[in-house]
Design a protein around this motif. Structure first.
Motif, mmCIF file in Angstrom:
data_model
loop_
_atom_site.group_PDB
_atom_site.id
_atom_site.type_symbol
_atom_site.label_atom_id
_atom_site.label_comp_id
_atom_site.label_asym_id
_atom_site.label_seq_id
_atom_site.Cartn_x
_atom_site.Cartn_y
_atom_site.Cartn_z
ATOM 1 N N ALA A 156 0.783 -1.288 0.112
ATOM 2 C CA ALA A 156 0.043 0.452 -0.037
ATOM 3 C C ALA A 156 0.965 1.243 -0.120
ATOM 4 C CB ALA A 156 -1.252 0.076 0.916
ATOM 5 N N ARG A 157 1.889 1.112 0.585
ATOM 6 C CA ARG A 157 2.640 1.849 1.474
ATOM 7 C C ARG A 157 3.488 2.931 -0.510
ATOM 8 N NH1 ARG A 157 2.025 6.054 4.718
ATOM 9 N NH2 ARG A 157 2.239 7.025 2.314
ATOM 10 N N ALA A 158 3.684 1.762 -0.974
ATOM 11 C CA ALA A 158 4.363 1.858 -1.803
ATOM 12 C C ALA A 158 3.437 3.157 -3.517
ATOM 13 C CB ALA A 158 4.642 1.132 -2.958
ATOM 14 N N CYS A 159 1.877 2.146 -3.531
ATOM 15 C CA CYS A 159 0.906 2.922 -4.603
ATOM 16 C C CYS A 159 0.899 4.525 -3.808
ATOM 17 C CB CYS A 159 -0.670 2.449 -4.299
ATOM 18 S SG CYS A 159 -0.144 0.080 -4.669
ATOM 19 N N PHE A 160 0.991 4.559 -2.155
ATOM 20 C CA PHE A 160 0.046 5.760 -1.911
ATOM 21 C C PHE A 160 1.052 6.891 -2.477
ATOM 22 C CE2 PHE A 160 -1.173 3.999 2.592
ATOM 23 C CZ PHE A 160 -2.853 3.306 1.505
ATOM 24 N N ASP A 161 2.219 6.734 -2.379
ATOM 25 C CA ASP A 161 3.753 7.168 -2.345
ATOM 26 C C ASP A 161 3.601 7.639 -4.036
ATOM 27 O OD1 ASP A 161 5.510 7.140 -0.178
ATOM 28 O OD2 ASP A 161 6.077 5.419 -1.067
ATOM 29 N N LYS A 162 3.085 7.167 -4.240
ATOM 30 C CA LYS A 162 2.657 7.457 -6.398
ATOM 31 C C LYS A 162 1.849 8.834 -6.258
ATOM 32 C CE LYS A 162 4.437 3.114 -7.998
ATOM 33 N NZ LYS A 162 4.318 2.489 -9.291
ATOM 34 N N SER A 163 0.529 8.979 -5.136
ATOM 35 C CA SER A 163 -0.391 9.778 -5.310
ATOM 36 C C SER A 163 0.068 11.276 -4.388
ATOM 37 C CB SER A 163 -1.791 9.051 -4.669
ATOM 38 O OG SER A 163 -2.593 10.160 -4.361
ATOM 39 N N PRO A 164 -0.506 12.323 -5.432
ATOM 40 C CA PRO A 164 -0.231 13.711 -4.110
ATOM 41 C C PRO A 164 -1.116 13.571 -2.390
ATOM 42 C CG PRO A 164 -1.899 13.785 -6.211
ATOM 43 C CD PRO A 164 -1.255 12.604 -6.652
ATOM 44 N N ASP A 165 -2.047 12.539 -2.454
ATOM 45 C CA ASP A 165 -2.807 12.967 -0.958
ATOM 46 C C ASP A 165 -2.686 11.236 -0.260
ATOM 47 O OD1 ASP A 165 -5.182 14.389 -2.171
ATOM 48 O OD2 ASP A 165 -5.268 13.410 -3.641
ATOM 49 N N GLY A 166 -1.466 11.024 -0.678
ATOM 50 C CA GLY A 166 -0.737 9.609 0.296
ATOM 51 C C GLY A 166 -0.144 9.867 0.975
ATOM 52 N N SER A 167 0.317 10.700 1.126
ATOM 53 C CA SER A 167 1.370 11.581 2.059
ATOM 54 C C SER A 167 0.473 11.743 3.816
ATOM 55 C CB SER A 167 2.392 12.802 1.809
ATOM 56 O OG SER A 167 1.507 13.927 2.233
ATOM 57 N N LYS A 168 -0.902 12.106 3.647
ATOM 58 C CA LYS A 168 -1.852 12.789 4.261
ATOM 59 C C LYS A 168 -2.191 10.763 5.567
ATOM 60 C CE LYS A 168 -4.310 15.349 1.514
ATOM 61 N NZ LYS A 168 -5.753 15.223 0.473
ATOM 62 N N ILE A 169 -1.247 9.688 4.941
ATOM 63 C CA ILE A 169 -2.163 8.235 5.018
ATOM 64 C C ILE A 169 -0.474 7.667 6.178
ATOM 65 C CG2 ILE A 169 -2.488 6.372 5.450
ATOM 66 C CD1 ILE A 169 -3.394 6.943 2.343
ATOM 67 N N SER A 170 -0.798 7.651 7.475
ATOM 68 C CA SER A 170 0.215 6.740 7.980
ATOM 69 C C SER A 170 -0.189 5.002 8.258
ATOM 70 C CB SER A 170 0.789 8.110 9.394
ATOM 71 O OG SER A 170 -0.532 7.583 10.654
ATOM 72 N N VAL A 171 0.524 4.841 8.167
ATOM 73 C CA VAL A 171 0.579 3.300 8.700
ATOM 74 C C VAL A 171 0.873 2.867 10.397
ATOM 75 C CG1 VAL A 171 0.622 1.002 7.474
ATOM 76 C CG2 VAL A 171 -0.333 3.267 6.347
ATOM 77 N N GLU A 172 -0.031 2.103 11.022
ATOM 78 C CA GLU A 172 0.978 1.240 11.645
ATOM 79 C C GLU A 172 0.614 -0.033 11.674
ATOM 80 O OE1 GLU A 172 1.974 2.779 14.872
ATOM 81 O OE2 GLU A 172 1.888 4.971 13.730
ATOM 82 N N VAL A 173 1.796 -0.371 11.698
ATOM 83 C CA VAL A 173 1.298 -1.980 11.884
ATOM 84 C C VAL A 173 1.352 -2.896 13.026
ATOM 85 C CG1 VAL A 173 2.685 -3.979 10.813
ATOM 86 C CG2 VAL A 173 3.022 -1.634 9.151
ATOM 87 N N ALA A 174 0.836 -3.628 12.989
ATOM 88 C CA ALA A 174 0.382 -4.191 14.588
ATOM 89 C C ALA A 174 -1.472 -5.112 14.259
ATOM 90 C CB ALA A 174 0.908 -2.935 15.578
ATOM 91 N N PRO A 175 -1.211 -5.250 15.531
ATOM 92 C CA PRO A 175 -3.164 -5.914 15.845
ATOM 93 C C PRO A 175 -3.713 -4.346 16.212
ATOM 94 C CG PRO A 175 -1.454 -7.420 17.199
ATOM 95 C CD PRO A 175 -0.463 -6.326 15.835
ATOM 96 N N ALA A 176 -4.885 -4.209 15.318
ATOM 97 C CA ALA A 176 -5.666 -3.031 15.199
ATOM 98 C C ALA A 176 -5.794 -2.574 16.866
ATOM 99 C CB ALA A 176 -6.746 -3.667 14.442
ATOM 100 N N ILE A 177 -6.032 -4.031 17.508
ATOM 101 C CA ILE A 177 -6.734 -3.382 18.805
ATOM 102 C C ILE A 177 -5.261 -2.423 19.972
ATOM 103 C CG2 ILE A 177 -5.859 -5.763 20.171
ATOM 104 C CD1 ILE A 177 -9.106 -3.586 20.540
ATOM 105 N N GLU A 178 -4.352 -3.304 19.154
ATOM 106 C CA GLU A 178 -2.556 -2.654 20.263
ATOM 107 C C GLU A 178 -3.048 -1.348 19.884
ATOM 108 O OE1 GLU A 178 0.429 -5.278 19.132
ATOM 109 O OE2 GLU A 178 -0.386 -6.891 20.394
ATOM 110 N N THR A 179 -3.000 -1.071 18.052
ATOM 111 C CA THR A 179 -2.514 0.485 18.090
ATOM 112 C C THR A 179 -3.694 1.445 18.303
ATOM 113 O OG1 THR A 179 -1.441 -0.228 15.719
ATOM 114 C CG2 THR A 179 -2.782 2.196 15.903
#
Length: 276
Positions: A156-179
């Motif tokens: 996903a990050r590779a796809c976001f980096d090709k969009s002018p809006d991708g920088s608005k997204i931060s991704v947290e890699v972990a079980p969702a409940i922990e995040t």
């Protein structure tokens, strides 16, 4: 020698898609079976009504951005069943998990309508819904996307980096409940939350959003797959564990006096929830 990987064929995963597939089978059976012409015509008309809905909606909905189209194409080309055939991930990944054009445009419209500036996505997959919503965020808007799998996060990050809006997204890699717990501890709050993760965790995610300030006072929750292939309203013995989990979630939300909600027959079902 170059290895050619065949693109996986998408299967119907929505109540309408499954119904249309069944009607198509019935139409073919009717063509080789002696039945009254009136019945054959009725069957064909039922099939035409069902089969025409999705293409017509696609045709009359604003087309997706170039970045979203590229993300969808890349997801469809990925050999998910081969890549994760040895249980390398905690869940089965497949291209049908992508939110897609119509749902993406709907979520994007929700962001515009609500004026949301802070979005939490619980369950990202390859990021189609995340990027669709990010496109509607203002320049100072922010999205946090929870994803448990590192490979799809990088995808996903590779796809976001090709969009002018991708920088608005931060991704947290972990079980969702922990995040989510970390976000609560940090005093974070979100105007819009989109839940599209493991179905067995839906009630826990919902409770944490309502029991804390993670959901802003005037915030909305959108929940995906709340019709899950029609299983929640089919007899219990026809449900998979995920179907049963969704049935329990829908009932739990309906009985919670703190919220009001509407379940929309959009794709595989989308429920919109607001805190009273």
């Amino acid at each position: 020698m170059t290895t050619v990987v065949k693109t996986e064929t998408a299967r119907p995963v929505t109540p309408l898609g499954i119904l249309v597939e069944q009607l198509e089978t019935i139409v073919k059976m009717a063509e080789t079976t002696e039945i009254p012409s009136e019945l054959a015509d009725a069957i064909k008309q039922a099939y035409q009504l069902g089969a025409g809905i999705d293409p017509y909606i696609e045709e009359n909905t604003t087309q997706e951005s170039t970045a979203l189209a590229a993300l969808a194409e890349k997801t469809s080309q990925e050999p998910w069943s081969l890549r994760f055939s040895n249980s390398e991930t905690v869940r089965q990944l497949e291209q049908e998990m992508l939110s897609g054009h119509i749902e993406g445009q709907t979520l994007k419209m929700f962001v515009y309508m609500t004026g949301a500036k802070r979005i939490l996505e619980i369950g990202m997959f390859t990021g189609y819904s995340a990027l669709a919503m990010a496109e509607a965020l203002p320049e100072d808007g922010r999205m946090v996307a929870c994803e448990v799998d590192q490979y799809v996060s990088d995808f996903a990050r590779a796809c976001f980096d090709k969009s002018p809006d991708g920088s608005k997204i931060s991704v947290e890699v972990a079980p969702a409940i922990e995040t989510m717990k970390k976000l609560v501890d940090a005093g974070e709050s979100f105007d819009l939350v989109f839940i599209d993760a493991d179905k067995g965790g839906y009630i826990e995610y919902f409770k944490m959003l309502l029991d804390t300030n993670l959901l802003a006072a005037n915030g909305f929750i959108c929940v995906d797959n709340t019709l899950l292939q029609g299983q929640p309203y089919l007899p219990p013995e026809k449900r998979t564990p995920n179907g049963e989990a969704i049935a329990q979630f829908n009932s739990f939300v309906a009985k919670d006096p703190r919220v009001e909600q509407v379940l929309l027959p959009l794709r595989d079902g989308v429920t919109i929830i607001r805190r009273k």
